[in-house]
Design a protein around this motif. Sequence first.
Motif, PDB file in Angstrom:
ATOM      1  N   ARG A  25       0.969  -1.406   0.028  1.00 51.84           N
ATOM      2  CA  ARG A  25       0.098   0.089   0.002  1.00 51.84           C
ATOM      3  C   ARG A  25       0.764   1.210   0.044  1.00 51.84           C
ATOM      4  O   ARG A  25       0.601   2.233  -0.452  1.00 51.84           O
ATOM      5  CB  ARG A  25      -0.984  -0.036   1.312  1.00 51.84           C
ATOM      6  N   HIS A  56      -4.468  -1.389  -7.975  1.00 49.58           N
ATOM      7  CA  HIS A  56      -5.304  -1.788  -6.621  1.00 49.58           C
ATOM      8  C   HIS A  56      -4.464  -2.702  -5.865  1.00 49.58           C
ATOM      9  O   HIS A  56      -3.575  -3.432  -6.170  1.00 49.58           O
ATOM     10  CB  HIS A  56      -6.521  -2.706  -7.114  1.00 49.58           C
ATOM     11  N   ASP A  83      -6.225  -3.990   1.276  1.00 47.86           N
ATOM     12  CA  ASP A  83      -5.822  -3.111   2.390  1.00 47.86           C
ATOM     13  C   ASP A  83      -5.553  -3.758   3.933  1.00 47.86           C
ATOM     14  O   ASP A  83      -5.593  -3.097   4.880  1.00 47.86           O
ATOM     15  CB  ASP A  83      -6.799  -2.106   2.549  1.00 47.86           C
TER      16      ASP A  83
HETATM   17 MG    MG Z   1      -9.530  -0.554  -1.195  1.00 44.70          MG
END
Ligand code: MG
Length: 162
Positions: free
Chosen positions: A96, A126, A129
Motif C-alpha cells: 500500500r 489496486h 488493504d
Molecule cells: Mg481499497
Amino acid sequence: MLQEQEARAAEMERTFIAIKPDGVQRGLIAEIISRFERKGFKLVAIKIVVPSKGFAQKHYYDLKERPFFNGLCNFLSSGPAVAMVWEGEGVIKYGRKLIGATDPQKSEPGTIRGDLAVVVGRNIIHGSDGPETAKDEINLWLKPEELTSYSNNAEKWIYGVN
Ligand code: MG
Ligand code: GDP
C-alpha cells in the motif's frame, strides 16, 4: 538454521495487486511490476483478465453504497487488468505504501500513484488493504492452482538468512 527459516516462512504474507485497465492501456505494466520486484517482493501469481461487470461488483462490494460505485465497476470491467499475487515480509502494508494514497493528488512523489496517476477515478492500481481482504481477493481472482510457491536465490540476500 532450519528454525530461522521456519520463523521467516511464518512471517511471509501474500497480497493481491491488480493493474487496472488504465495502467494496462498506458503501458505501465512493466513499470509497476518492476517497483514490487526491485523492492524484493516475490511474484507468485500473474494473469491478464477482462473482469465482467458482475465480477467488478464483487471485488468492490464494500463500496456498493458509494456514489462512484457504478462508474468504478464499469471502469474496472472496461478492458484487461493484470491480476497478481505478491509475497514477502510485510507485503500487504508495504504494498500500500508503494502504491500511495487513493487520490493521486494526495499520493507522495515516489509512490506509484504519486508518480504515474493524476485523478482518483483513474489511479491505475489496486492493492489489498489488510490480511482479510488480501485472502478474500486472492481467492476471488485466482484459482489455487494459479498460485505458485518457490524459493529464489535472492532471498538470502533480501532477508539475510543463510
Ligand atoms: Mg481499497
Ligand atoms: P484504494 O484501496 O486506495 O484503491 O481505495 P478505496 O478502496 O477507498 O476505493 C477503491 C477505488 O475506488 C479507488 O482506487 C478509486 O479508483 C475509486 N474511488 C475511491 N474514492 C473515489 C472517489 O471519491 N471518486 C471516484 N470517482 N472514485 C473513487
